[in-house]
Motif scaffolding. Sequence first.
Motif, PDB file in Angstrom:
ATOM      1  N   GLY A 160       0.815  -1.207   0.000  1.00 37.95           N
ATOM      2  CA  GLY A 160       0.000   0.000   0.000  1.00 37.95           C
ATOM      3  C   GLY A 160       0.846   1.253   0.000  1.00 37.95           C
ATOM      4  O   GLY A 160       0.519   2.244  -0.666  1.00 37.95           O
ATOM      5  N   ALA A 161       1.964   1.221   0.733  1.00 31.95           N
ATOM      6  CA  ALA A 161       2.863   2.376   0.759  1.00 31.95           C
ATOM      7  C   ALA A 161       3.437   2.649  -0.622  1.00 31.95           C
ATOM      8  O   ALA A 161       3.514   3.806  -1.064  1.00 31.95           O
ATOM      9  N   LEU A 162       3.843   1.596  -1.323  1.00 31.09           N
ATOM     10  CA  LEU A 162       4.405   1.776  -2.661  1.00 31.09           C
ATOM     11  C   LEU A 162       3.355   2.286  -3.641  1.00 31.09           C
ATOM     12  O   LEU A 162       3.613   3.206  -4.430  1.00 31.09           O
ATOM     13  N   PHE A 163       2.165   1.699  -3.606  1.00 32.52           N
ATOM     14  CA  PHE A 163       1.109   2.137  -4.519  1.00 32.52           C
ATOM     15  C   PHE A 163       0.717   3.584  -4.238  1.00 32.52           C
ATOM     16  O   PHE A 163       0.452   4.360  -5.165  1.00 32.52           O
ATOM     17  N   ALA A 164       0.663   3.946  -2.964  1.00 33.43           N
ATOM     18  CA  ALA A 164       0.338   5.325  -2.610  1.00 33.43           C
ATOM     19  C   ALA A 164       1.431   6.280  -3.070  1.00 33.43           C
ATOM     20  O   ALA A 164       1.146   7.386  -3.551  1.00 33.43           O
ATOM     21  N   LEU A 165       2.685   5.854  -2.933  1.00 35.09           N
ATOM     22  CA  LEU A 165       3.801   6.690  -3.384  1.00 35.09           C
ATOM     23  C   LEU A 165       3.723   6.916  -4.894  1.00 35.09           C
ATOM     24  O   LEU A 165       3.847   8.055  -5.369  1.00 35.09           O
ATOM     25  N   PHE A 166       3.517   5.839  -5.653  1.00 30.95           N
ATOM     26  CA  PHE A 166       3.418   5.973  -7.111  1.00 30.95           C
ATOM     27  C   PHE A 166       2.274   6.911  -7.488  1.00 30.95           C
ATOM     28  O   PHE A 166       2.422   7.800  -8.334  1.00 30.95           O
ATOM     29  N   THR A 167       1.124   6.708  -6.855  1.00 31.84           N
ATOM     30  CA  THR A 167      -0.053   7.516  -7.181  1.00 31.84           C
ATOM     31  C   THR A 167       0.154   8.966  -6.780  1.00 31.84           C
ATOM     32  O   THR A 167      -0.184   9.887  -7.536  1.00 31.84           O
ATOM     33  N   GLY A 168       0.716   9.175  -5.598  1.00 29.37           N
ATOM     34  CA  GLY A 168       0.932  10.540  -5.124  1.00 29.37           C
ATOM     35  C   GLY A 168       1.894  11.315  -5.997  1.00 29.37           C
ATOM     36  O   GLY A 168       1.638  12.475  -6.360  1.00 29.37           O
ATOM     37  N   VAL A 169       3.011  10.695  -6.356  1.00 32.07           N
ATOM     38  CA  VAL A 169       4.006  11.378  -7.187  1.00 32.07           C
ATOM     39  C   VAL A 169       3.464  11.611  -8.599  1.00 32.07           C
ATOM     40  O   VAL A 169       3.665  12.680  -9.195  1.00 32.07           O
ATOM     41  N   ALA A 170       2.756  10.628  -9.144  1.00 38.18           N
ATOM     42  CA  ALA A 170       2.248  10.751 -10.513  1.00 38.18           C
ATOM     43  C   ALA A 170       1.202  11.843 -10.650  1.00 38.18           C
ATOM     44  O   ALA A 170       1.085  12.470 -11.712  1.00 38.18           O
ATOM     45  N   THR A 171       0.434  12.080  -9.597  1.00 35.14           N
ATOM     46  CA  THR A 171      -0.692  13.015  -9.705  1.00 35.14           C
ATOM     47  C   THR A 171      -0.445  14.354  -9.026  1.00 35.14           C
ATOM     48  O   THR A 171      -1.319  15.225  -9.075  1.00 35.14           O
ATOM     49  N   ALA A 172       0.710  14.534  -8.409  1.00 34.63           N
ATOM     50  CA  ALA A 172       0.981  15.788  -7.697  1.00 34.63           C
ATOM     51  C   ALA A 172       1.064  16.951  -8.681  1.00 34.63           C
ATOM     52  O   ALA A 172       1.859  16.921  -9.625  1.00 34.63           O
ATOM     53  N   ARG A 173       0.251  17.967  -8.465  1.00 36.63           N
ATOM     54  CA  ARG A 173       0.295  19.159  -9.311  1.00 36.63           C
ATOM     55  C   ARG A 173       1.410  20.094  -8.867  1.00 36.63           C
ATOM     56  O   ARG A 173       1.924  20.895  -9.645  1.00 36.63           O
ATOM     57  N   GLY A 177       8.448  16.903  -5.121  1.00 32.84           N
ATOM     58  CA  GLY A 177       9.596  16.459  -4.337  1.00 32.84           C
ATOM     59  C   GLY A 177       9.207  16.132  -2.911  1.00 32.84           C
ATOM     60  O   GLY A 177       9.642  15.123  -2.346  1.00 32.84           O
ATOM     61  N   ARG A 178       8.383  16.985  -2.307  1.00 30.85           N
ATOM     62  CA  ARG A 178       7.919  16.715  -0.948  1.00 30.85           C
ATOM     63  C   ARG A 178       7.060  15.457  -0.904  1.00 30.85           C
ATOM     64  O   ARG A 178       7.110  14.688   0.062  1.00 30.85           O
ATOM     65  N   THR A 179       6.261  15.270  -1.942  1.00 32.71           N
ATOM     66  CA  THR A 179       5.420  14.075  -1.996  1.00 32.71           C
ATOM     67  C   THR A 179       6.278  12.822  -2.045  1.00 32.71           C
ATOM     68  O   THR A 179       5.998  11.829  -1.357  1.00 32.71           O
ATOM     69  N   LEU A 180       7.329  12.866  -2.843  1.00 32.29           N
ATOM     70  CA  LEU A 180       8.244  11.726  -2.920  1.00 32.29           C
ATOM     71  C   LEU A 180       8.912  11.480  -1.574  1.00 32.29           C
ATOM     72  O   LEU A 180       9.010  10.327  -1.109  1.00 32.29           O
ATOM     73  N   LEU A 181       9.359  12.548  -0.928  1.00 31.55           N
ATOM     74  CA  LEU A 181      10.014  12.413   0.371  1.00 31.55           C
ATOM     75  C   LEU A 181       9.065  11.807   1.395  1.00 31.55           C
ATOM     76  O   LEU A 181       9.437  10.899   2.153  1.00 31.55           O
ATOM     77  N   LEU A 182       7.832  12.298   1.419  1.00 37.33           N
ATOM     78  CA  LEU A 182       6.871  11.757   2.375  1.00 37.33           C
ATOM     79  C   LEU A 182       6.588  10.287   2.086  1.00 37.33           C
ATOM     80  O   LEU A 182       6.484   9.471   3.008  1.00 37.33           O
ATOM     81  N   GLY A 183       6.472   9.944   0.799  1.00 35.47           N
ATOM     82  CA  GLY A 183       6.237   8.549   0.453  1.00 35.47           C
ATOM     83  C   GLY A 183       7.356   7.643   0.929  1.00 35.47           C
ATOM     84  O   GLY A 183       7.111   6.532   1.415  1.00 35.47           O
ATOM     85  N   VAL A 184       8.587   8.111   0.816  1.00 30.38           N
ATOM     86  CA  VAL A 184       9.731   7.326   1.288  1.00 30.38           C
ATOM     87  C   VAL A 184       9.699   7.199   2.809  1.00 30.38           C
ATOM     88  O   VAL A 184       9.962   6.120   3.364  1.00 30.38           O
TER      89      VAL A 184
END
Length: 475
Positions: A160-173, A177-184
């Motif tokens: 779920g963490a990986l899928f959320a990271l992919f989705t968050g980074v792909a859709t971030a307007r 960078g912060r979205t990627l950091l938070l996902g990690v």
Amino acid sequence: MRWSPLWAGVLIVALLWPLALPGQLALRDMLVLDSPALSPGALGTGDLPARNAPQDGLLALLGTVLPASWVARGLILAGAVAGAVGAVWLARFQGATRLSTLASLTLVLWNPFVVERLLQGHWSLVIAGWLLPLIAVAGMSGRPGVAWVAMWAASLTPTGALFALFTGVATARAHRGRTLLLGVLCCLPWLVPGLIHSGGAVAESAAAFAPRAEGYVGAPGALVGLGGIWNADAVPPSREIGFALAGVLLFALLLTAARRVPAPLLWLAGVGLGGAVFAWLAPGVLGWLIATVPGAGLVRDASKLTVLALPAYVAAAASTRTWAAGLVLVLALLQVPDAPRALAPLSPQPVAVDRSLVDLVDGRDVLLVDEPTLVRRADGIVMINPLAKALPTVESGALSVDGVLVDAPSPRWRSAIAAWEARDMAALEDLGVGVVVSEGQVVETAAGPQPRRLGLTLLAVWLLIPAGVWLARWR
């Protein structure tokens, strides 16, 4: 009258009604006791890869003050509500009509992925799937704070963490960078132990967990309908007698609206569906990746990749009009028309645990010599041995699927068994084994409880992420 909340409520009650019954959650891969052990294994720093971190650690921590099985029920219900909110928001983002909004709601909550994964016991993965449309629309709407909190909630389980990271980074307007950091950061409870842990999955597991064909549609048809789980026992009967065809028709109908779906969602759908189909076509290649690339074992159960397509499906459903929207709603329901009945095994069970043994162990690691990893409920359905969750155990982790060994026993477990067979108590103590349970006898060594500092630290960091998100919003 607002039809969306009413319809969402009907769907949620129809799906999750078993959770209102008394007992503890025990179904295949899911075992949530009221008071699970706050052990190194629960925290992700035990003998096995941290496949259930931070989920098990959180439940064990909360289980010290609340019944953890009811906490899990609350999380599942909250996930369903969040999924409904995300579906309605994404539908409005797409300019949906009332009927197409209801169709989007239905697609999110009522689909083969949800039903099959709940029947397999993957409740936290279902929560993550429900949250993906919310993450996507929050990102595309310029609401990173909402997306970040949803990403954190989805990270209860590593996948779920990986899928959320992919989705968050792909859709971030913005703030990608912060979205990627938070996902990690959300991945740390399992990523750090994974870097330390030397174990991994074997290549044969790719074939054992490969996507499975369902009635009259084959594996590709099952996958585009968000089904295709490897375990036939977790598939509702309706999927085997022809209702899976509704998923193929639904996919074809959604394709007609694909041009109105935001590009990031189409990319996610392509990755998810393409990855699942690739795993079915080339299990040997996936097996090689699993055996050679650290962490690749997370995707050996490849049909779960299809949930990455859910935001695109919702957006496509929201883009349909008039009769097409109504047909989407009907086909979504027809994919799993027996969902309420099929999910009856989700009903909590009476689970007995020897509390005197728990008290005697007192936090020390236990070697269960002749206890099976899996047992059967009164109705014959497989469940995890309750002692594995009630006690800090030396974890074997050995798993066979259809006679194929997909997970070898952990090195520490093998060493502990060898030491016990030799009655080498000093070796057991060196291995950190404090108690041995064999043939009804309990033997103690001088070993004390094993360190939990790393696991507790990682769990604390994970729990503080929402506070960090709140602070980031005001900077």
